[in-house]
Design an enzyme around this catalytic site. Structure first.
Site, PDB file in Angstrom:
ATOM      1  N   GLU A   1       0.836  -1.214   0.000  1.00  0.00           N
ATOM      2  CA  GLU A   1       0.000   0.000   0.000  1.00  0.00           C
ATOM      3  C   GLU A   1       0.863   1.253   0.000  1.00  0.00           C
ATOM      4  O   GLU A   1       1.719   1.419   0.871  1.00  0.00           O
ATOM      5  CB  GLU A   1      -0.915  -0.017   1.237  1.00  0.00           C
TER       6      GLU A   1
ATOM      7  N   ASP B   1       4.321 -14.667  11.513  1.00  0.00           N
ATOM      8  CA  ASP B   1       2.999 -15.112  11.077  1.00  0.00           C
ATOM      9  C   ASP B   1       2.000 -13.975  11.303  1.00  0.00           C
ATOM     10  O   ASP B   1       1.479 -13.799  12.406  1.00  0.00           O
ATOM     11  CB  ASP B   1       2.636 -16.362  11.895  1.00  0.00           C
TER      12      ASP B   1
ATOM     13  N   HIS C   1      -2.378  10.596   0.211  1.00  0.00           N
ATOM     14  CA  HIS C   1      -2.554   9.264  -0.340  1.00  0.00           C
ATOM     15  C   HIS C   1      -2.631   9.283  -1.856  1.00  0.00           C
ATOM     16  O   HIS C   1      -2.027   8.468  -2.535  1.00  0.00           O
ATOM     17  CB  HIS C   1      -3.830   8.659   0.247  1.00  0.00           C
TER      18      HIS C   1
HETATM   19  P1  NDP Z   1       9.458 -23.775  15.067  1.00  0.00           P
HETATM   20  O1  NDP Z   1       8.604 -24.980  14.940  1.00  0.00           O
HETATM   21  O2  NDP Z   1      10.386 -23.493  13.948  1.00  0.00           O
HETATM   22  O3  NDP Z   1      10.209 -23.895  16.452  1.00  0.00           O
HETATM   23  C1  NDP Z   1      11.166 -22.999  16.867  1.00  0.00           C
HETATM   24  C2  NDP Z   1      12.519 -23.622  16.722  1.00  0.00           C
HETATM   25  O4  NDP Z   1      13.482 -22.620  16.889  1.00  0.00           O
HETATM   26  C3  NDP Z   1      12.716 -24.687  17.799  1.00  0.00           C
HETATM   27  O5  NDP Z   1      12.711 -25.917  17.187  1.00  0.00           O
HETATM   28  C4  NDP Z   1      14.076 -24.351  18.356  1.00  0.00           C
HETATM   29  O6  NDP Z   1      15.011 -25.380  18.157  1.00  0.00           O
HETATM   30  C5  NDP Z   1      14.600 -23.217  17.510  1.00  0.00           C
HETATM   31  N1  NDP Z   1      15.309 -22.231  18.331  1.00  0.00           N
HETATM   32  C6  NDP Z   1      16.579 -21.838  18.146  1.00  0.00           C
HETATM   33  N2  NDP Z   1      16.926 -20.917  19.043  1.00  0.00           N
HETATM   34  C7  NDP Z   1      15.865 -20.734  19.854  1.00  0.00           C
HETATM   35  C8  NDP Z   1      15.610 -19.892  20.970  1.00  0.00           C
HETATM   36  N3  NDP Z   1      16.537 -19.067  21.435  1.00  0.00           N
HETATM   37  N4  NDP Z   1      14.384 -19.923  21.530  1.00  0.00           N
HETATM   38  C9  NDP Z   1      13.413 -20.739  21.040  1.00  0.00           C
HETATM   39  N5  NDP Z   1      13.612 -21.576  20.012  1.00  0.00           N
HETATM   40  C10 NDP Z   1      14.821 -21.577  19.407  1.00  0.00           C
HETATM   41  O7  NDP Z   1       8.602 -22.455  15.254  1.00  0.00           O
HETATM   42  P2  NDP Z   1       7.494 -22.094  16.308  1.00  0.00           P
HETATM   43  O8  NDP Z   1       7.260 -23.162  17.320  1.00  0.00           O
HETATM   44  O9  NDP Z   1       7.832 -20.744  16.795  1.00  0.00           O
HETATM   45  O10 NDP Z   1       6.192 -22.046  15.405  1.00  0.00           O
HETATM   46  C11 NDP Z   1       6.020 -20.978  14.515  1.00  0.00           C
HETATM   47  C12 NDP Z   1       5.468 -21.501  13.222  1.00  0.00           C
HETATM   48  O11 NDP Z   1       4.269 -22.230  13.467  1.00  0.00           O
HETATM   49  C13 NDP Z   1       5.110 -20.393  12.293  1.00  0.00           C
HETATM   50  O12 NDP Z   1       5.603 -20.725  11.009  1.00  0.00           O
HETATM   51  C14 NDP Z   1       3.579 -20.417  12.301  1.00  0.00           C
HETATM   52  O13 NDP Z   1       3.083 -19.939  11.078  1.00  0.00           O
HETATM   53  C15 NDP Z   1       3.284 -21.872  12.506  1.00  0.00           C
HETATM   54  N6  NDP Z   1       1.993 -22.244  13.053  1.00  0.00           N
HETATM   55  C16 NDP Z   1       1.130 -21.343  13.598  1.00  0.00           C
HETATM   56  C17 NDP Z   1      -0.071 -21.764  14.135  1.00  0.00           C
HETATM   57  C18 NDP Z   1      -0.950 -20.746  14.765  1.00  0.00           C
HETATM   58  O14 NDP Z   1      -0.551 -19.608  14.914  1.00  0.00           O
HETATM   59  N7  NDP Z   1      -2.164 -21.094  15.188  1.00  0.00           N
HETATM   60  C19 NDP Z   1      -0.458 -23.174  14.114  1.00  0.00           C
HETATM   61  C20 NDP Z   1       0.562 -24.040  13.576  1.00  0.00           C
HETATM   62  C21 NDP Z   1       1.734 -23.586  13.063  1.00  0.00           C
HETATM   63  P3  NDP Z   1      15.265 -26.529  19.225  1.00  0.00           P
HETATM   64  O15 NDP Z   1      14.227 -27.544  18.948  1.00  0.00           O
HETATM   65  O16 NDP Z   1      16.647 -26.977  18.945  1.00  0.00           O
HETATM   66  O17 NDP Z   1      15.132 -25.914  20.593  1.00  0.00           O
END
Ligand code: NDP
Length: 430
Positions: free
Chosen positions: A83, A286, A384
């Site tokens: 936009e 997201d 705008h």
């Molecule tokens: P991820 O599944 O990618 O999990 C975060 C990863 O980041 C963990 O596996 C972790 O690794 C790693 N990590 C590295 N450094 C850190 C840190 N300092 N703190 C925390 N984690 C760290 O992402 P999210 O769980 O955040 O989920 C977000 C995604 O889920 C988005 O893409 C969203 O669109 C989607 N989503 C959203 C929904 C909703 O909003 N209702 C439903 C389903 C999905 P490690 O395992 O090694 O700790």
């Protein structure tokens, strides 16, 4: 950051803008080259891993808002938005607010909430007591389901039980919802929380005698709130037609209208989300999750209302405040591999998640200030339409210098539409 290189940024040509970001220390040489070489695109292999049936990239302009001073730190803010005028308005508002001391922010806590929602619970009181007694065991099991977040210092920290009842005659039965409060550290945490909820659901069923119907985080992130405030002396609000005091009072009145009228509140809050979504998107977060949570938060009193409040203090200054649920992450999802998201984080100096929240809520406040200020003074169409004229010129087929030429003539035309833009272009080309 050396902001002297960023003066009159909007007047520079594309390559000079990128060069000045490099000279100011906002981007690295490698990032500068990637921007100049136009190699920020997702490659097809990565795209195919991100979504199903991937066929190509949908491009969105990435820009930067200037003049932000947040908690005494100067910041360039990346924004992905199609936009026109949003980034100009953002930079304009940030300049006024910055000259008055900038934004002061708070983030009290940063916890996500997961829900295990049960149906057919035979005895609500007994189930509630059983869950309360087994609290530590439930939290341990949640943490066992995602041990790496515990190692990082986070994990499931608390729980509560909510009876979900409809107070109308809809015939909807009661449900019981167990809420787990999870510290997801730097992640937004959807997958972390969802894995935990699925992990503990069988045990919760055992404890309650009910059936787990839903096992997922809530996007209503009421424990992940960020607040930004600003104080603007009235004299800084003066326009050609209005005194500073008049503009201040009109901004306050316009916000009162958005507080009592949902029809106005939706548009008022849309203006806030112009800025919020643009930073959320640029940072690879997201935006659907943020949108859903923010609008629920705007309805927390039972009526959809303005998210911002504007008032005046004893000195007669305009005081603005915005609180938003902002469960954003700096890791997870596509953040660490999407090239434009990586650049956006780099532009902001690789902020921690709580700082990213502070930036986003401040941008929301600035955006609202700019929109309401324009609305209650000259109206938003003046600014705008100037930018919209360029979009019309491009739609009409103008290229290169012709875009600005068509836009300039269009701006002074009575009818600012596509047909007029096409006619102007034809005249120029003849
Ligand atoms: P991820 O599944 O990618 O999990 C975060 C990863 O980041 C963990 O596996 C972790 O690794 C790693 N990590 C590295 N450094 C850190 C840190 N300092 N703190 C925390 N984690 C760290 O992402 P999210 O769980 O955040 O989920 C977000 C995604 O889920 C988005 O893409 C969203 O669109 C989607 N989503 C959203 C929904 C909703 O909003 N209702 C439903 C389903 C999905 P490690 O395992 O090694 O700790």
């Amino acid at each position: 950051m050396d902001t002297t290189h960023l003066t009159k940024f909007y007047k520079k040509n594309h390559d000079d803008k990128i060069d000045s970001l490099f000279l100011a220390g906002v981007i690295s040489k490698k990032e500068k080259d990637r921007l100049l070489d136009r190699t920020l695109e997702l490659d097809p292999e990565t795209g195919s891993h991100m979504i199903e049936n991937y066929i190509g990239n949908y491009s969105m302009p990435l820009g930067v808002a200037m003049n932000y001073m947040i908690d005494k730190e100067e910041l360039v803010v990346p924004m992905a938005i199609e936009e026109p005028s949003v980034i100009a308005a953002s930079s304009f508002a940030a300049k006024i607010i910055g000259s008055a001391g900038g934004f002061k922010t708070t983030v009290i806590h940063r916890m996500m909430i997961g829900q295990v929602t049960l149906k057919n619970v035979p005895d609500i009181e007994e189930a509630t007591n059983n869950v309360a007694e087994a609290k530590q065991e439930i939290l341990s099991r949640a943490n066992e389901a995602y041990p790496s977040i515990v190692k990082r210092g986070g994990g499931a920290k608390n729980l509560d039980v909510r009876l979900l009842e409809d107070d109308t005659d809809s015939g909807i039965p009661s449900y019981l919802s167990v809420h787990i409060h999870v510290d997801t550290q730097e992640a937004m945490g959807a997958n972390i929380v969802n894995t935990m909820m699925e992990g503990i659901a069988p045990y919760i069923e055992e404890l309650t005698g009910g059936t787990a119907l839903l096992r997922i985080l809530t996007n209503y992130a009421t424990e992940c709130l960020a607040t930004s405030k600003c104080v603007i002396p009235a004299h800084k609000l003066k326009t050609q037609d209005f005194s500073g005091e008049e503009v201040r009072d009109r901004i306050i009145e316009a916000t009162q209208v958005a507080t009592i009228d949902p029809y106005r509140a939706v548009t008022h809050n849309k203006g806030i989300m112009n800025g919020v979504d643009a930073v959320v998107l640029a940072s690879g977060n997201d935006w659907r999750a943020i949108e859903a949570g923010v609008h629920a938060y705007a309805s927390r009193s039972g009526q959809y209302r303005s998210l911002t409040s504007w008032s005046k203090n004893e000195a007669g200054d305009l005081v603005g405040e915005l609180t938003l649920p902002l469960p954003v992450g700096t890791v997870g999802g596509s953040i660490s591999f999407h090239p434009a998201a990586k650049l956006a984080h780099s532009i902001m100096g690789h902020p921690k998640a709580h700082k990213l929240e502070r930036v986003i809520v401040s941008v929301g406040l600035a955006q609202n200030f700019a929109a309401v200020r324009a609305l209650v003074t000259e109206g938003i169409q003046k600014g705008h339409m100037g930018l919209h004229a360029r979009s019309l010129a491009i739609s009409a087929g103008a290229k290169g210098d012709h875009v600005q030429q068509v836009a300039d003539i269009l701006k002074h035309s009575k009818h600012k539409n596509l047909q007029r833009a096409k006619n102007i272009l034809l005249n120029i080309l003849e």
